[in-house]
Enzyme design. Structure first.
Site, short mmCIF file in Angstrom:
data_model
loop_
_atom_site.label_atom_id
_atom_site.label_comp_id
_atom_site.label_asym_id
_atom_site.label_seq_id
_atom_site.Cartn_x
_atom_site.Cartn_y
_atom_site.Cartn_z
N ILE A 173 -0.46 -8.75 -2.01
CA ILE A 173 0.79 -8.58 -2.76
C ILE A 173 1.83 -8.04 -1.80
O ILE A 173 1.54 -7.16 -0.98
CB ILE A 173 0.62 -7.64 -3.98
N ALA A 174 3.03 -8.57 -1.88
CA ALA A 174 4.12 -8.06 -1.04
C ALA A 174 5.46 -8.41 -1.67
O ALA A 174 5.64 -9.48 -2.24
CB ALA A 174 4.04 -8.64 0.37
N VAL A 175 6.38 -7.47 -1.51
CA VAL A 175 7.76 -7.65 -1.95
C VAL A 175 8.61 -7.67 -0.68
O VAL A 175 8.42 -6.82 0.21
CB VAL A 175 8.20 -6.49 -2.86
N GLU B 66 -8.52 -3.43 -2.64
CA GLU B 66 -8.83 -2.63 -1.46
C GLU B 66 -7.50 -2.37 -0.77
O GLU B 66 -6.70 -3.29 -0.64
CB GLU B 66 -9.73 -3.52 -0.62
N TYR C 101 -0.63 1.57 -7.69
CA TYR C 101 -1.89 1.25 -8.39
C TYR C 101 -2.31 2.40 -9.33
O TYR C 101 -2.77 2.15 -10.45
CB TYR C 101 -3.00 0.94 -7.38
N ASN D 166 -1.55 3.74 2.98
CA ASN D 166 -0.49 3.00 2.28
C ASN D 166 -0.13 3.72 0.98
O ASN D 166 -0.50 3.31 -0.13
CB ASN D 166 -0.96 1.56 2.02
C1 LIG Z 1 3.59 -1.89 -2.33
C2 LIG Z 1 4.79 -2.76 -2.72
C3 LIG Z 1 4.27 -4.13 -3.17
C4 LIG Z 1 5.55 -2.09 -3.86
O1 LIG Z 1 6.59 -2.96 -4.27
P1 LIG Z 1 8.02 -2.40 -4.82
O2 LIG Z 1 8.69 -3.54 -5.48
O3 LIG Z 1 8.74 -1.72 -3.73
O4 LIG Z 1 7.53 -1.32 -5.87
P2 LIG Z 1 8.24 -0.91 -7.25
O5 LIG Z 1 9.72 -0.79 -7.06
O6 LIG Z 1 7.76 -1.81 -8.32
O7 LIG Z 1 7.63 0.54 -7.44
C5 LIG Z 1 6.53 0.74 -8.29
C6 LIG Z 1 5.83 2.02 -7.90
O8 LIG Z 1 5.23 1.88 -6.61
C7 LIG Z 1 5.26 3.14 -5.92
N1 LIG Z 1 6.07 2.98 -4.71
C8 LIG Z 1 6.72 1.87 -4.30
N2 LIG Z 1 7.30 2.10 -3.11
C9 LIG Z 1 7.02 3.38 -2.77
C10 LIG Z 1 7.31 4.17 -1.64
N3 LIG Z 1 8.04 3.72 -0.62
N4 LIG Z 1 6.83 5.43 -1.61
C11 LIG Z 1 6.08 5.92 -2.62
N5 LIG Z 1 5.77 5.21 -3.74
C12 LIG Z 1 6.23 3.94 -3.80
C13 LIG Z 1 5.87 4.12 -6.89
O9 LIG Z 1 4.81 4.64 -7.69
C14 LIG Z 1 6.73 3.22 -7.73
O10 LIG Z 1 7.02 3.78 -8.99
P3 LIG Z 1 8.38 4.62 -9.18
O11 LIG Z 1 9.49 3.72 -8.76
O12 LIG Z 1 8.36 4.94 -10.64
O13 LIG Z 1 8.24 5.81 -8.26
C15 LIG Z 1 5.78 -2.91 -1.53
O14 LIG Z 1 6.05 -1.62 -0.99
C16 LIG Z 1 5.28 -3.81 -0.40
O15 LIG Z 1 5.45 -5.02 -0.44
N6 LIG Z 1 4.69 -3.20 0.64
C17 LIG Z 1 4.22 -3.96 1.82
C18 LIG Z 1 2.98 -4.78 1.49
C19 LIG Z 1 1.84 -3.91 0.95
O16 LIG Z 1 1.58 -2.82 1.44
N7 LIG Z 1 1.13 -4.45 -0.06
C20 LIG Z 1 0.00 -3.77 -0.66
C21 LIG Z 1 -1.24 -4.10 0.09
S1 LIG Z 1 -2.70 -3.38 -0.69
#
Ligand SMILES: CC(C)(COP(=O)(O)OP(=O)(O)OC[C@H]1O[C@@H](n2cnc3c(N)ncnc32)[C@H](O)[C@@H]1OP(=O)(O)O)[C@@H](O)C(=O)NCCC(=O)NCCS
Length: 159
Positions: free
Chosen positions: A83-85, A117, A129, A122
């Protein structure tokens, strides 16, 4: 759930949630490479469109794919594969909503649980999660190539 698969109208931006198509491959790889130190290769990502147990989804805004999520259906369980944004679109709720889409997809297909996993360092992903109700089930010390730990998590769909 706070979304519908298909077109939804938010306060400002419209997001379409749909199954990924092979034509999305290049943009998925672009997001993948921006997101991970050791990204999936072109071949690994391309294979997702051939595996019958793989369910890749994307989020599209204004015709542009901005996030993706992939889960696998194996032995009655869903496994989060990737998963990635896109970095420019993070912290806007897309990661959480993508997880909701994958969880709903898994439930609708009769899976018992979703497992995943994640690298122990991270924090963003682990926080996401945990917020969704996943619980840590175990750790694999020095699991990754760089000897960092893996955290195994899961959420059960059974009452
Ligand atoms: C993990 C990831 C998918 C989250 O996507 P996102 O769109 O930024 O997340 P959201 O805006 O939906 O945030 C949802 C929750 O995630 C957590 N979160 C997201 N970014 C965060 C950060 N930089 N630090 C801490 N918590 C974070 C928080 O709990 C957040 O809830 P909140 O906004 O109420 O605090 C994104 O950071 C990503 O693509 N990371 C790189 C790829 C990766 O690590 N994938 C997971 C592999 S297991």
């Amino acid at each position: 759930m706070g979304y519908n698969v298909g077109m939804i109208t938010g306060t400002e931006t419209q997001t379409v949630w749909r199954r990924a198509r092979r034509e999305d491959l290049d943009v998925l790889l672009d997001i993948e490479r921006r997101s991970f130190d050791v990204p999936w290769t072109w071949g690994e990502m391309e294979e997702e469109f051939q595996l019958d147990y793989s369910r890749p989804w994307v989020a599209e805004q204004d015709g542009r794919v901005v996030a993706f999520g992939i889960h696998w259906l194996i032995a009655g369980e869903s496994q989060l594969a990737d998963i990635a944004v896109h970095p420019d679109f993070q912290r806007r709720g897309l990661g959480r909503r993508m997880m909701d889409v994958l969880l709903d997809d898994a439930r609708a297909l009769g899976m018992k649980k979703m497992t995943l996993e994640v690298r122990a360092e991270n924090a963003a992903a682990i926080d996401l999660y945990l917020n969704l109700g996943f619980v840590e089930t175990s750790r694999r010390p020095r699991y990754y190539e760089d000897r960092h730990d893996a955290v195994l998590m899961e959420i059960s769909f059974e009452k």
